[in-house]
Design an enzyme around this catalytic site. Structure first.
Site, PDB file in Angstrom:
ATOM      1  N   GLU A   1      -6.559 -18.765  -8.215  1.00 29.12           N
ATOM      2  CA  GLU A   1      -5.579 -18.870  -7.130  1.00 29.12           C
ATOM      3  C   GLU A   1      -4.881 -20.224  -7.141  1.00 29.12           C
ATOM      4  O   GLU A   1      -5.502 -21.268  -7.005  1.00 29.12           O
ATOM      5  CB  GLU A   1      -6.258 -18.627  -5.798  1.00 29.12           C
TER       6      GLU A   1
ATOM      7  N   THR B   1       0.744 -15.808  10.262  1.00 30.04           N
ATOM      8  CA  THR B   1       2.099 -15.979  10.773  1.00 30.04           C
ATOM      9  C   THR B   1       2.577 -14.700  11.457  1.00 30.04           C
ATOM     10  O   THR B   1       1.967 -13.663  11.314  1.00 30.04           O
ATOM     11  CB  THR B   1       3.062 -16.331   9.641  1.00 30.04           C
TER      12      THR B   1
ATOM     13  N   THR C   1      -7.843  -6.769  -7.197  1.00 32.54           N
ATOM     14  CA  THR C   1      -7.505  -6.963  -5.774  1.00 32.54           C
ATOM     15  C   THR C   1      -6.306  -7.916  -5.707  1.00 32.54           C
ATOM     16  O   THR C   1      -5.168  -7.475  -5.742  1.00 32.54           O
ATOM     17  CB  THR C   1      -8.697  -7.501  -4.964  1.00 32.54           C
TER      18      THR C   1
ATOM     19  N   THR D   1     -14.902 -12.071  -5.505  1.00 35.53           N
ATOM     20  CA  THR D   1     -15.647 -11.025  -6.189  1.00 35.53           C
ATOM     21  C   THR D   1     -15.206 -10.906  -7.637  1.00 35.53           C
ATOM     22  O   THR D   1     -14.039 -10.729  -7.928  1.00 35.53           O
ATOM     23  CB  THR D   1     -15.420  -9.672  -5.514  1.00 35.53           C
TER      24      THR D   1
ATOM     25  N   ASN E   1      -5.692 -19.893   0.597  1.00 36.15           N
ATOM     26  CA  ASN E   1      -6.995 -19.764   1.230  1.00 36.15           C
ATOM     27  C   ASN E   1      -7.027 -20.231   2.674  1.00 36.15           C
ATOM     28  O   ASN E   1      -7.953 -19.930   3.409  1.00 36.15           O
ATOM     29  CB  ASN E   1      -8.056 -20.474   0.387  1.00 36.15           C
TER      30      ASN E   1
ATOM     31  N   LYS F   1     -11.995  -8.344 -13.243  1.00 35.95           N
ATOM     32  CA  LYS F   1     -11.083  -8.734 -12.174  1.00 35.95           C
ATOM     33  C   LYS F   1     -11.674  -9.981 -11.537  1.00 35.95           C
ATOM     34  O   LYS F   1     -12.882 -10.201 -11.557  1.00 35.95           O
ATOM     35  CB  LYS F   1     -10.862  -7.625 -11.162  1.00 35.95           C
TER      36      LYS F   1
END
Lengths: 466, 466
Positions: free
Chosen positions: A322, A466, A195, A235, A461, A224
Site C-alpha cells: 500500500e 469522508t 481484495t 491477509t 490506512n 494476494k
C-alpha cells in the site's frame, strides 16, 4: 475445531449492525483495465499450467455492492493430491484457518482435491457460526467432485462479520461448472482472491528433476497481498499447484522451507493477520518417480524450485504494498547464524525510520545501522544479552544498485564512508534497491523484501471517513 | 572502553566531507516563544528543585549555524552523589554511552558530581576518537569541581560525525560559571539538551518518605525526545536529580524499576537509538535516613515516586512525537504474566495499522485485536508456541474516553460489540485516548504510551531534500 468450539456464536443483532456499517465501504478485486500502468508488466499474458488442475473465478456478490468482479475462486485437481499448508500463527485465527488446519491434520496431508476461496469477507472473529460456514463451503466443493473431506477453505476481506453463506454455497456448483485450464481461467481465478490488490498475482513455471530429466514438470501459483484498508487486515493468501509427484510425507517440510524464505521473508508493515494461509497441492499428473525422502536429490531440487518460485510470488505482494514507491531487498550476509541474519533483515525491513528514508530517497546509513544494532537486543526489563552476531567494527553496509553497477559503500568495518551523494541519489532514483549488510561474523545469510512508507500509506490506512 | 578500544580512528578526510554534507541541515533547541501553542501547557512556569544541585545551559555552537540557542548542559551537585544510569542496548552504542557505563562501573555508582551534555552531535559511530572526545568533556567538567572521575557524559544529535571538541571543552568552564538553581536555570538547562523537540521537558516534585515524614524531599528531571530528522536518531536522554539520601547500592535497581515502567514503556516508532541514556543522581542534601535496603518501606515508597515521576517525564516525549496528533495510553490488564502484558502493549503501540487508524480517528478494534494476536508468536521459521496468556474468548478491548465518561466496549469476550460509531467518533476527537485490553488470564498488567502516525511523520522522516 479445538479452539473454535470454545467460541460463543455471534449475536445476530450485532452482526446485522456491523454489516450495515461496513456496507458503506466496498473494496473489490481489480478489474481488467484498471491495473495501474506501472504494474501491468507483472501480470502475465500467458502461462504453462500444471496438468490435471482446473480453476475458476466467479462473482457471487460477497459484498452486496460487487455485482461483476470475481469473488469466489475454485481450484481443483482431477485426482486427489498430496497437500500442505502454512497458516498464520496469530492467536485470533480465522475460521477457515482452523478448519483447514484440522482437515490437513485429520487427512495426514492426503486425498485433497480442492481449494475454495472467497474474497470480500475474512470470516474472522465470527465464532462457532463462522466455523460452520467454513465447513459448509468445503462440503459444497466436496460434493462437486464426489469426495468428502477433500477441500481446503480460505477467506479474505473484512473481519468481524459473517459470510453471506447462502450466496456462496449456492454458487459453488456454478464455480465448478466454470472450471477450465486456460490462461484466462487461471488469471480470473487469481483475480477472484484479490481484495485491495491493484493487480492479480499469478506465476507459472516449468522445471525438471534429477531422476527424470526428460519429464517437464509444471508449477503455478497465485497470491494476494497486503490490502489493509479499514476494516481489512493484511491477509495474505497463496495457492500453489504442481503436477510433480511428491509424497504427502515430505510435502509439508518442502513448503515450510519455501515459505520461510518467501512469504515469511516479506514485510509491508510487520502486521501478521488472522487469515494468512499458503497451500501447496501436488497431484503427480506429470508422472515420473515420486519424491518420498527429504534426503533425495529430487527433494533437494524441488525444494529449491519451490523456494525460488515462492519468493517470486511473494515479491509481487511487496510490489503491490500500500502506497509503496520502492521495492527493497535487504540482504544480511556473513552472519554467525541464519536466525540472526533473518532477524536483522526483518528489523531493517520493518523500521519506520528506514522505510521513510527510502521514500525520501535518502542514503541514511545511520538508520540502517541503528536498526541492525537493536535487532537482537533483549526486551525492556530483561537482562542485556551479548549479541555475538554483531560486532560494530566488522559491520559493512552498502547499497547495491538495481542496474548492476558498482555497489555504493556506506559503512566499511564500522566506519562511515565518504558517501558520494550524487551517486546515492542516482541509485535511489530506481524503483528497486538492495541494501547489503555484511556482518563479518560467519557464513550464514538471509534475505527480506520490503517497501517504503509513503504519505499514501498513511492516507490509505488512516481511512479518513469522508 | 572495552568495545571502544577495538574501533579504528576515523579517517579525517571522511569526517570533513561528512561534516560539509551535514552542515546544510541545522536543527536546534526550541527558542522560547517558538513553542507551539498547544504544547505550552507542558512547560512549567515555576518549580521546586532539589537542594545542592546547580544547573546551566549555554550556547557553544556545536552546530555552526547555531549561534544563540543553548547546546551544552551542565548539571552538578555541591557534594558527590550516588548515581545510576540505564543505557541503550543497541550494539552500536555511542562513545558517551561507553564512557559513562564504564565510569559508573569503575566508581561502583559512587562519587559522581556532574552530568555534562551536548546536543547537536551524538558522538556516535565515531570510533576511538569519539571516545577520547567523551573523556575530554568529562575531564573538563571534573576540573570545574576539582573531582576526578565525577562526570557522566551524554551527547545527542547527528550521528557519524565528530564533535567540535575544542568548542565544547573550552566552554565547559563558562557553563560552570553560568550554574544556578533558579527555575530559569533549570529550564535553560532542559532546553540545552533538546534537538528537534518542540518544547523543553522539565518536571519537579516534592515527596516524603515513611521513615521521616516531616522531611520534604525534592526531585527534578529533564528529558529530550524522539527527534529523528535526518540524520538524527530517536535519541532519548533523561537526567533526574533528587536530594533524598539513597545508597549507591540500591539506586540502580530503583532506576531500572522506574525506567522499565516509563522510558522503556513509550514508543514513537519502535526504533531504539545508539545514545539513549537516563541517569539518576541522589546527593542526600535534604538529610533524613539513608535508604540502603531494597526491602525497606522507604525504598518501596521511593521506587513508586521515581516510577511515577519517570512516567510523567517520559510521557512528555510522546506528547512531542514527530507529527503526533494523539497521545494514546495502552493498558493491558488481567494478564497471566507482566512480561506478556508488556509485550502485547508494546506490539499494539508499535503497530503501524493501529497508529494510522488512530490518526484517522477510526475505531478499528480489528487492528488492535490483530496486533494482540501476533504479539507473542514465535519468529518465522520457529515452531508454533502456545501463548497461554491470550485466549480469544476471554479477550476484551475497550476505549476509555479522556473525559472520564463510560468506556466504549469494542470486543467483549472475543465477540465484536455493536459499536456506536457516533460515540466512537466523539471519543476519538480527544487528543488523549486509552486503549484497554483485558486478557482475562491472570492479574498482571503493563502500560505503554504511544502516539499516532500522521502524514507529517512521513514528511519529517522522509526528509525531502528541497
Amino acid at each position: 475445531m479445538a479452539s473454535g468450539s470454545l467460541w460463543q456464536p455471534l449475536r445476530q443483532s450485532r452482526v446485522q449492525l456491523t454489516n450495515q456499517l461496513k456496507q458503506a465501504r466496498n473494496y473489490s478485486a481489480p478489474a481488467q483495465g484498471s491495473i495501474p500502468a506501472a504494474k501491468k508488466k507483472y501480470v502475465p499474458k500467458s502461462g504453462t499450467y500444471p496438468r490435471g488442475f482446473k480453476v475458476s473465478g466467479i462473482n457471487v456478490g460477497v459484498k452486496p455492492g460487487n455485482t461483476s468482479k470475481p469473488d469466489v475462486a475454485f481450484v481443483t485437481s482431477e485426482q486427489p493430491c498430496a497437500a500442505a499448508a502454512v497458516f498464520t500463527k496469530n492467536k485470533f485465527q480465522a475460521a477457515p484457518v482452523t478448519f483447514s488446519r484440522d482437515l490437513l491434520r485429520a487427512k495426514k496431508n492426503r486425498g485433497i482435491q480442492n481449494v475454495i476461496v472467497n474474497s470480500g469477507c475474512a470470516n474472522a472473529v465470527t465464532g462457532k457460526g463462522g466455523l460452520e460456514d467454513a465447513a459448509k463451503m468445503a462440503q459444497e466443493a466436496d460434493k462437486c467432485v464426489g469426495n468428502e473431506g477433500a477441500t481446503i477453505v480460505m477467506s479474505t476481506g473484512v473481519i468481524g462479520q459473517r459470510l453471506p453463506i447462502d450466496k456462496i454455497t449456492t454458487n459453488i456448483s456454478n464455480a465448478h461448472k466454470a472450471l477450465g485450464s486456460s490462461h484466462d481461467h487461471w488469471l480470473t481465478c487469481a483475480r477472484a482472491i484479490c481484495t485491495t490488490d491493484t493487480f492479480p498475482k499469478l506465476i507459472s513455471k516449468t522445471f525438471s528433476l534429477p531422476s527424470s530429466p526428460s519429464v517437464e514438470y509444471r508449477i503455478a501459483g497465485m497470491t494476494k497481498g497486503a490490502g489493509m484498508i479499514h476494516p481489512n487486515m493484511a491477509t495474505l493468501l497463496g495457492i500453489i499447484a504442481t503436477d510433480a509427484p511428491i509424497s504427502p510425507d515430505v510435502l509439508p517440510s518442502a513448503l515450510k522451507y519455501a515459505v520461510d524464505r518467501s512469504f515469511n521473508s516479506i514485510t509491508i508493515d510487520g502486521d501478521t493477520s488472522t487469515n494468512d494461509t499458503v497451500a501447496l497441492l501436488a497431484n503427480g499428473a506429470a508422472g515420473g518417480q515420486e519424491i518420498s525422502s527429504t534426503s533425495s536429490p529430487d527433494y533437494e531440487a524441488f525444494q529449491t524450485v519451490l523456494a525460488d518460485f515462492s519468493a517470486e510470488l511473494a515479491q509481487l505482494i511487496v510490489r503491490d504494498g500500500e502506497g509503496a514507491t520502492k521495492f527493497v531487498t535487504i540482504r544480511v550476509v556473513d552472519s554467525a547464524s541464519e536466525a540472526a541474519a533473518r532477524k536483522i533483515a526483518s528489523t531493517i525491513a520493518r523500521s519506520p525510520l528506514v522505510k521513510t528514508a527510502l521514500y525520501g530517497k535518502d542514503a541514511n546509513w545511520g538508520r540502517i545501522l541503528c536498526a541492525t544494532g537493536y535487532s537482537l537486543i533483549s526486551e525492556p526489563g530483561e537482562a542485556i544479552n551479548e549479541v555475538p552476531e554483531i560486532v560494530p567494527e566488522k559491520t559493512n553496509v552498502s547499497f547495491i544498485p538495481a542496474d548492476g553497477s558498482t555497489e555504493l559503500k556506506l559503512l566499511v568495518n564500522g566506519e562511515p564512508e565518504m558517501v558520494d551523494e550524487a551517486r546515492a541519489a542516482e541509485i535511489l532514483e530506481f524503483e528497486d534497491l538492495e541494501i547489503l549488510v555484511r556482518l563479518g561474523t560467519g557464513d550464514k545469510q538471509a534475505t527480506y523484501w520490503t517497501c517504503d512508507y509513503s504519505h499514501e500509506y498513511i492516507t490509505i490506512n488512516g481511512d479518513y471517513r469522508t
